[in-house]
Scaffold this motif. Structure first.
Motif, PDB file in Angstrom:
ATOM      1  N   GLN A 160       0.861  -1.188   0.000  1.00 20.56           N
ATOM      2  CA  GLN A 160       0.000   0.000   0.000  1.00 20.56           C
ATOM      3  C   GLN A 160       0.901   1.243   0.000  1.00 20.56           C
ATOM      4  N   ASN A 161       1.345   1.625  -1.197  1.00 26.52           N
ATOM      5  CA  ASN A 161       2.302   2.741  -1.274  1.00 26.52           C
ATOM      6  C   ASN A 161       1.703   4.002  -1.869  1.00 26.52           C
TER       7      ASN A 161
ATOM      8  N   ARG B   1      -0.985   8.949   1.247  1.00 26.92           N
ATOM      9  CA  ARG B   1      -2.194   9.155   2.035  1.00 26.92           C
ATOM     10  C   ARG B   1      -2.317  10.650   2.340  1.00 26.92           C
TER      11      ARG B   1
ATOM     12  N   HIS C 195      -0.577  -7.215   3.952  1.00 24.12           N
ATOM     13  CA  HIS C 195      -0.564  -5.812   3.510  1.00 24.12           C
ATOM     14  C   HIS C 195       0.625  -5.111   4.152  1.00 24.12           C
TER      15      HIS C 195
ATOM     16  N   TRP D 164       2.548  -1.332   4.614  1.00 20.92           N
ATOM     17  CA  TRP D 164       2.505   0.118   4.487  1.00 20.92           C
ATOM     18  C   TRP D 164       3.864   0.705   4.863  1.00 20.92           C
ATOM     19  N   GLU D 165       4.262   1.731   4.134  1.00 13.72           N
ATOM     20  CA  GLU D 165       5.426   2.515   4.554  1.00 13.72           C
ATOM     21  C   GLU D 165       4.972   3.499   5.620  1.00 13.72           C
ATOM     22  N   ARG D 166       5.671   3.541   6.741  1.00 12.66           N
ATOM     23  CA  ARG D 166       5.244   4.427   7.822  1.00 12.66           C
ATOM     24  C   ARG D 166       6.444   4.805   8.688  1.00 12.66           C
TER      25      ARG D 166
ATOM     26  N   PHE E 209       8.353  -0.068   7.854  1.00 10.93           N
ATOM     27  CA  PHE E 209       7.227  -0.769   7.237  1.00 10.93           C
ATOM     28  C   PHE E 209       6.350  -1.380   8.327  1.00 10.93           C
TER      29      PHE E 209
END
Length: 628
Positions: free
Chosen positions: A82-83, A86, A113, A115-117, A121
């Motif tokens: 999910q890149n 947002r 799933h 996500w980069e955060r 990750f």
């Protein structure tokens, strides 16, 4: 893997669901490095991206796979990155708020799933609870993290060299679930039997039709035959074939052979001539104990025949001493390391193979089994299987080493005789059965609740299913049920599970936990421990390992391999069985690595059947033979 499918810049600002699903297949080749795997994944993904605008529905329609209502077509695992940025969504005169649904829908067997955060990750796992337990997904996530840690250090490492288990997990599987208790001092079968004779000389040892034989009488008759066998050359590391039908003479013969120091080889004189010759020529017995009606089958073997129902032999036996061999002047240097018996099983190379079991491993199994199955209650146990089947060892020797009685059922209509015995008032200590016996007996006993004259069933020889247990759980709930697992190469049973009411909800009936002195390993093809719940090949180590295969050193070396988790010099047996650990330390049987099948507990290698067909002159040489 889902893809945004917004290749045209004009699609970027549009609201709408353009996401398409790409199906990608990866192949993990043996010895592949992680760097090479990563290159394969990148190549496969880039090729898939080139066709990302082909709707998934069109791919399914073109391939027309077999459809199932319980699974999506073509794939069951979804991996999503999910890149997409947002950013707050702003619409004129409209307030927009992100709402996270609490009612999560599972669309596939497994979804991951990412996500980069915050410079890292976050990984989320979504799974079908009908297929996976939470602990299984947590374990999978831990192992995924260990893989990433390993390849960050060295991306050239081989994928199958990456250790999934941490030290605590490996300690639990390899050591904690395989305790090494102090073992009983090794001894011999004659020593154990003679000690029991001294304790209960007047108790009934055998009931055979209308014959009731005491321990003292059975011992004396066996001593006389043993002295005669010694005169004919029997002794430690020699083999004496026993070709007798189930009768008093057969059991006298078995005990006599071991008292003489030799290993007994049970032989069925009714088997085809080729197999009979193959077994006797390979074993080279020093003599064959048989009867007049079967003696002609062995005339070409070349071994001395001891025909127990001929008058001359009977007279010679009666002239022998009744004194125990160990106490006589002709005492033999029999030790726990000498052979006790040889059992021939079906061979994958096209010929039967003889498993050599010594007194050390046999006495250990018997001591453990007596303590587990034979309590103070009950008269004894019936024999309802052939001597060629190692399950008979349990039925024969456990009663004889505990002062109980062995009930010999007639070979004709044996199953019906067993059903009648169970319904009688005879108080049996235990009965050794195969799952096939359980099903057949259930059919004979009917649908009403039954009062079984037996305390416990010891079940083994083949996979035990819930279906084989249903009748006994419902109609005879007082009977204790033990699922015993063990190949011939590990002396009858090396793993046991007492079936409980909670087992009814489990996927399979467990084969249990290792017996004392036994170590069980579920290993990958690289001999590394398989994680809990993951299927691997079952390897067996410990005190109950047989010596190997008679006169087949190459095959012995192939199946009995060094134990990397035990003391130096120890071996483990490659069972060919697939298994997996449960979280509670119980083992589940999960099939075979080869084409071996079992019929009523008897191992049959299809390769041996194929070889027999090819040697039959009636079979065309050009005919392809494949059994499955």
């Amino acid at each position: 893997s889902p893809i945004a499918n917004r290749q045209d810049a004009q699609l970027e600002p549009l609201i709408g669901f353009f996401v398409n699903t790409l199906v990608m297949r990866l192949r993990l080749r043996p010895g592949l490095s992680f760097a090479a795997l990563l290159a394969d994944v990148r190549r496969t993904a880039l090729e898939a991206y080139q066709h990302q605008d082909v709707p998934f529905e069109r791919v399914v329609k073109a391939l027309a796979p077999h459809r199932r209502l319980d699974a999506s077509p073509l794939f069951q695992v979804n991996f999503a990155v999910q890149n997409a940025p947002r950013v707050p969504l702003k619409l004129q005169a409209i307030a927009v708020e992100l709402v996270r649904s609490q009612d999560l829908k599972v669309r596939f067997d497994l979804e991951t799933h990412i996500w980069e955060r915050d410079g890292g990750f976050m990984v989320s796992w979504v799974y079908n609870r009908d297929l996976f337990d939470r602990w299984r997904i947590e374990q999978m996530a831990r192992h995924y993290g260990r893989i990433l840690d390993a390849v960050l250090v060295d991306d050239t490492c081989r994928v199958d060299d990456i250790a999934l288990l941490d030290a605590a997990e490996q300690q639990r599987i390899v050591s904690d679930w395989n305790p090494h208790p102090a073992l009983l001092p090794p001894t011999t079968l004659p020593a154990l039997f003679e000690a029991q004779v001294a304790r209960t000389p007047d108790a009934t040892a055998l009931v055979c039709t209308d014959q009731h034989v005491t321990y003292a009488t059975l011992n004396a008759r066996a001593n006389q035959l043993a002295h005669l066998l010694i005169r004919h050359g029997a002794g430690p590391e020699t083999i004496v074939a026993v070709a007798l039908r189930q009768s008093l003479e057969m059991f006298v013969g078995l005990i006599a052979v071991t008292k003489a120091g030799a290993a007994y080889l049970p032989v069925d004189s009714s088997v085809p001539e080729l197999r009979l010759k193959a077994i006797t020529q390979a074993a080279q017995p020093i003599c064959i104990v048989t009867t007049r009606d079967a003696a002609h089958r062995f005339e070409t073997i070349g071994a001395l025949l001891v025909v127990v129902d001929e008058k001359a032999t009977c007279d010679e036996v009666m002239r022998q001493s009744v004194i125990n061999i160990l106490q006589s002047q002709r005492r033999l240097p029999l030790t726990a390391g000498h052979m006790a018996y040889v059992l021939y099983t079906s061979g994958s190379a096209g010929a039967p193979k003889g498993v050599c079991v010594c007194h050390r491993e046999l006495s250990h199994y018997l001591a453990w089994a007596v303590a587990r199955y034979v309590r103070d209650d009950g008269l004894g146990a019936p024999i309802n299987t052939s001597l060629l089947f190692d399950a008979t060892i349990t039925s024969l020797y456990l009663p004889l080493l505990s002062g109980k009685c062995v009930i010999v059922l007639p070979e004709r209509n044996q199953l019906e005789q067993l059903a009648q015995l169970l319904l009688s008032e005879t108080d049996l200590t235990f009965v050794k059965l195969t799952p096939a016996h359980l099903l057949a007996l259930a059919g004979l006993l009917g649908n009403d609740n039954v009062s079984i004259g037996c305390r416990r069933f010891v079940i083994g020889g083949e996979e035990l299913t819930h279906g084989a247990l249903d009748f006994w759980r419902q109609r005879a709930p007082a009977v204790e049920l033990f699922n015993e697992y063990g190949p011939t190469e590990t002396v009858v049973g090396c793993c046991v599970h007492e079936v409980a009411a909670a087992d009814a909800s489990a996927r399979t009936v467990a084969i249990g936990t290792p017996t004392p002195g036994t170590q069980l390993y579920v290993l990958t093809h690289r001999l590394t421990p398989a994680p809990i719940g993951v299927i691997g090949e079952l390897y067996i180590a410990g005190v109950q390992l047989a010596r190997g295969y008679l006169s087949q050193s190459a095959r012995t070396a192939e199946r009995f391999v060094p134990d990397p988790y035990g003391p130096a010099g120890c071996r483990m047996y490659r069972s060919g069985d697939l298994a997996s650990w449960r979280r509670d330390g119980q083992l589940e049987y999960r099939g075979r690595t080869d084409r071996q099948v079992k019929i009523h507990g008897y191992r049959i290698e299809l390769e041996e059947v194929e070889a027999a067909l090819r040697h039959d002159p009636r079979v065309d040489d050009a005919l392809p033979i494949t059994l499955s």
